[in-house]
Scaffold this active site. Structure first.
Site, short mmCIF file in Angstrom:
data_model
loop_
_atom_site.label_atom_id
_atom_site.label_comp_id
_atom_site.label_asym_id
_atom_site.label_seq_id
_atom_site.Cartn_x
_atom_site.Cartn_y
_atom_site.Cartn_z
N HIS A 27 2.16 95.37 -13.33
CA HIS A 27 1.25 96.77 -13.43
C HIS A 27 0.72 96.05 -15.01
O HIS A 27 1.17 96.27 -16.14
CB HIS A 27 2.11 97.80 -13.93
CG HIS A 27 2.89 98.16 -12.70
ND1 HIS A 27 3.93 97.62 -12.19
CD2 HIS A 27 2.46 99.36 -11.69
CE1 HIS A 27 4.39 98.28 -11.07
NE2 HIS A 27 3.20 98.86 -10.95
N HIS A 258 -4.08 99.75 -12.70
CA HIS A 258 -2.79 100.20 -12.40
C HIS A 258 -1.50 99.22 -12.18
O HIS A 258 -0.67 98.83 -12.97
CB HIS A 258 -2.49 101.51 -11.99
CG HIS A 258 -1.09 101.96 -11.60
ND1 HIS A 258 -0.44 102.50 -12.93
CD2 HIS A 258 -0.16 101.57 -10.56
CE1 HIS A 258 1.00 102.59 -12.26
NE2 HIS A 258 1.09 102.04 -10.99
N GLU A 407 19.95 120.51 -14.05
CA GLU A 407 21.02 119.69 -13.71
C GLU A 407 20.40 118.20 -13.82
O GLU A 407 21.18 117.34 -14.31
CB GLU A 407 21.49 119.65 -12.19
CG GLU A 407 22.27 120.95 -11.79
CD GLU A 407 21.45 122.18 -11.49
OE1 GLU A 407 20.19 122.19 -11.72
OE2 GLU A 407 22.01 123.08 -11.45
N HIS A 469 25.74 126.64 -0.64
CA HIS A 469 26.43 126.28 -1.54
C HIS A 469 27.71 125.39 -1.19
O HIS A 469 28.41 124.65 -1.90
CB HIS A 469 27.12 127.37 -2.22
CG HIS A 469 26.22 127.89 -3.46
ND1 HIS A 469 24.95 128.50 -2.84
CD2 HIS A 469 26.34 128.32 -4.64
CE1 HIS A 469 24.16 128.93 -3.69
NE2 HIS A 469 25.06 128.93 -4.74
C1 TPP Z 1 9.62 109.12 -9.70
C2 TPP Z 1 8.78 108.23 -9.28
N1 TPP Z 1 7.87 108.35 -8.36
C3 TPP Z 1 6.90 107.43 -7.89
C4 TPP Z 1 6.99 106.33 -8.70
C5 TPP Z 1 5.82 105.23 -8.29
N2 TPP Z 1 4.74 105.24 -9.29
C6 TPP Z 1 4.89 104.37 -10.24
S1 TPP Z 1 3.65 104.48 -11.64
C7 TPP Z 1 3.21 105.85 -10.90
C8 TPP Z 1 2.15 106.69 -11.39
C9 TPP Z 1 1.35 105.80 -12.25
O1 TPP Z 1 0.35 106.85 -13.07
P1 TPP Z 1 0.95 106.81 -14.57
O2 TPP Z 1 2.27 107.37 -14.78
O3 TPP Z 1 -0.29 107.67 -15.29
O4 TPP Z 1 0.93 105.59 -15.35
P2 TPP Z 1 -0.52 104.64 -15.37
O5 TPP Z 1 -1.22 104.46 -14.21
O6 TPP Z 1 -1.22 105.21 -16.56
O7 TPP Z 1 0.08 103.23 -15.73
C10 TPP Z 1 3.86 106.24 -9.52
C11 TPP Z 1 3.62 107.30 -8.89
C12 TPP Z 1 7.82 106.02 -9.68
N3 TPP Z 1 7.78 104.60 -10.16
N4 TPP Z 1 8.69 106.99 -9.90
#
Ligand code: TPP
Length: 657
Positions: A27, A258, A407, A469
């Site tokens: 990334h 990204h 939690e 529960h």
């Molecule tokens: C709990 C979770 N859900 C989904 C993902 C997959 N995932 C990785 S980065 C991302 C989102 C990217 O957007 P952002 O947080 O704005 O990061 P940027 O594009 O700015 O690098 C997702 C959905 C993850 N790593 N963790």
């Protein structure tokens, strides 16, 4: 903005770009966007010593947006952490590389926590900031007084856990917590406007946080915001308006930067645009030297800190060391043994949640580093004892946190507390709601942290609250997590032993599942050696020539023992095995395993729960494969055929008598 600092930031950018390109995966967008913020932080604010990544008074730096891992690895290399060589960076995302796809916690490496599942790092940061408050209160701000910084992305802040974690931090007024929000408005599917329209300022301010807004590429603005945040009385979030993939002519500001390499052609264009004529992984010596100098400052910072500590009363120094190293744990065995002996005489009939409470009360007297809590079920989980002193925003001189009904936030904060150094967190909720903690439990296990999850109301035995529960598949699900000990003690003796193992465990977190209902004391003989440590042991045999083995855990050991009596009345000899911990039993040698579970004879397993985790021991499993039922607990047991009559019936069928 001086040219120099731009070059320092570009060094971070290009190492990230080059490593992702070489790995052909990763990334680049986030490190390119946040390089300026991170550079200002490391250059002018962060207190750290690459020569001693574990220095207790270092500022913590958490990359919650773990997908931007190359940002962290580049900074650790540039500032001189020994594990992070240029070769390591070139091995990004390759087998056994410290530069894994997402940061993986390694003690003393510079990676403070494992991140990647979005939102978790933020939750850890809250726990770390609580850890700092606890240490500062105990040892004074002349010894512990540092910040916890975190970088959180749009994704981190969309996750539900961020609400829990930030709300808790606001409530506790964690003033030394400073979060940088990488506000680039881009996530994987495209612009965040596709799915998100919250008003961040209102949101964060309503939690009781300070909210700052800066241009994330303006070094002065970033630095000023950090300075202001450093003086605040509340947690702080600095929204940094950044451009994802900053510097890329065709990909900046777009989701395309990204999560995939930029490509050779685009990289050439970025080099031109950012005036970086150097080859892949090449950092000009003057830039590297400047970065290394930034790292070296930490040596004198720590030296100064150490001499200050040495000038104090040696008692303080010893206490600090003892807390960090848990030296008082050395006295745990003798303490537990005295109690085991006492209860062997008393033979108390108690719910194991009460047994757990008695154990907590005992061990917290010995170990001030135990930090307990519950997600609003203190009285039900029996986690709060006479020795519990509440931690609040105006008094961190305690050992118990009311986490509220959060939690997930609680579990992530416990990971942060464990990562802080020396603190041993435990936290409670109902076993059914372990599902709400699961992503963080998985990370406790992945990181090998000493975190103790206290889950009461561990079966249909909770009765009238009904199927919403009553946990069915939770134990099997938890047992499926690698490196997690799942304990389900049957009585006071086993509860003491399970806590003892959990507290002494070095690299494995624990779940202790506890009954709501009263259970008899089943331990047949007193022994100093822990029987639970073997995972399973024989509670009672009616003859050397038993024809059936009944294996049970927790509340069903009582059922097995009653069935044993009834079997004896019809001249069927049996062996009853209690198995408080499958994971520990599985680690025993074959001789012991065969001695406990002789597979030549019929083996019946009994647990008021899904049978899937018992099928490895036997074909004959008594358990529950549907959701539970709402009724008084004895009726629910009957409804699900978990009765002595059914055990006897099955035994008779198996031995064809
Ligand atoms: C709990 C979770 N859900 C989904 C993902 C997959 N995932 C990785 S980065 C991302 C989102 C990217 O957007 P952002 O947080 O704005 O990061 P940027 O594009 O700015 O690098 C997702 C959905 C993850 N790593 N963790």
């Amino acid at each position: 903005m001086t040219t120099n600092i731009i070059q320092l930031a570009n060094a971070v950018r290009f190492l990230s770009i080059d490593a992702v390109q070489k790995a052909n995966s990763g990334h680049p967008g986030m490190p390119m966007g946040m390089a300026d913020v991170a550079t200002v932080l490391f250059k002018d604010h962060l207190r750290f010593n690459p020569q001693n990544p574990s220095w207790i008074n270092r500022d913590r730096f958490i990359l919650s947006a773990g997908h931007g891992s190359m940002l962290l690895y580049s900074l650790l290399y540039l500032t001189g952490y020994k594990d992070f060589t240029i070769e390591a960076l070139k091995n990004f995302r390759q087998m056994n590389s410290i530069c894994a796809g997402h940061p993986e916690y390694k003690k003393n490496s510079g990676i403070e926590t494992t991140t990647g599942p979005l939102g978790q790092g933020l939750g850890n940061a809250v726990g770390l900031a609580v850890g700092e408050e606890i240490y500062r209160k105990k040892f004074s701000s002349s010894i512990v007084d540092h910040k916890t910084y975190a970088i959180a992305s749009d994704g981190d802040l969309m996750e539900g856990i961020s609400h829990e974690a930030m709300s808790l931090a606001g409530h506790l007024k964690l003033k030394n917590l400073i979060v940088f929000f990488d506000n680039n408005k881009i996530s994987i599917d495209g612009p965040t406007s596709l799915s998100f329209s919250d008003d961040y300022k209102k949101r964060f301010e309503s939690y009781g946080w300070n909210f700052f807004e800066v241009n994330g590429h303006n070094h002065k603005q970033i630095s000023n915001a950090i300075k202001k945040a450093s003086k605040s009385k509340k947690p702080n979030i600095i929204s940094c308006k950044t451009v994802i993939g900053f510097g890329s002519p065709n990909k900046s500001g777009k989701a395309s930067s990204h999560g995939s390499p930029l490509g050779d052609e685009e990289i050439e264009l970025v080099r031109k645009k950012l005036k970086w004529p150097h080859t892949s992984f090449e950092i000009p010596i003057d830039i590297l030297k400047t970065w290394r100098k930034i790292g070296e400052r930490g040596i004198s910072l720590e030296k100064k800190w150490s001499s200050n500590l040495n000038s104090k009363n040696s008692k303080i120094k010893n206490e600090l060391e003892s807390m960090q190293k848990n030296t008082k744990l050395d006295n745990l065995d003798s303490l537990i043994n005295v109690e085991k002996e006492k209860y062997f005489k008393e033979k108390p009939s108690k719910a194991t949640r009460e047994c757990s409470s008695m154990t907590i009360e005992l061990v917290t007297k010995l170990l001030p580093e135990i930090i307990g809590g519950s997600a609003d079920l203190s009285g039900s989980n029996n986690t709060k004892t006479k020795n519990s002193k509440i931690i609040s925003s105006n008094d961190f001189n305690g050992n118990y946190i009311h986490y509220g009904i959060r939690e997930h936030g609680m579990a992530a904060a416990m990971n942060g507390l464990a990562l802080y150094g020396g603190l041993i967190p435990y936290g409670g909720t109902f076993l059914i709601f372990s599902d709400y903690c699961k992503p963080s439990i998985r990370l406790s296990a992945l990181m090998g942290l000493k975190v103790i999850y206290v889950f009461s109301h561990d079966s249909i035995g909770l009765g009238e609250d009904g199927p919403t529960h009553q946990p069915i598949e939770q134990l099997a699900g938890l047992r499926a997590i690698p490196n997690l000990n799942v304990f389900r003690p049957a009585d006071m003796n086993e509860t003491l032993e399970c806590w003892q193992i959990a507290l002494k465990s070095k690299k494995t977190p624990s779940v202790i599942a506890l009954s709501r209902q009263k259970l008899p004391y089943i331990n047949p003989f007193h022994s100093k050696e822990s029987k639970s440590e073997l995972g399973a042991y024989v509670v009672n045999t009616t003859s050397q020539n038993s024809v059936v083995t009944l294996v049970a855990s927790g509340s069903e050991v009582e059922l097995a023992l009653q069935a044993q009596k009834e079997l004896k009345e019809i001249n069927i000899d049996s062996k009853v095995v209690s198995m408080p911990c499958q994971e520990l039993f599985n680690q025993q040698n074959n001789d012991y395993k065969n001695e406990i579970i002789n597979k030549e004879l019929p083996v019946i397993t009994i647990e008021a729960s899904s049978v899937s985790s018992w099928e490895k021991y036997s074909k004959y499993n008594m358990g529950i494969e549907t959701f539970g039922a709402s009724a008084p607990f004895k009726e629910v047991y009957k409804h699900f055929n978990l009765t002595t009559a059914k055990i006897v019936e099955l035994t008779k069928r198996l031995i064809k008598k």
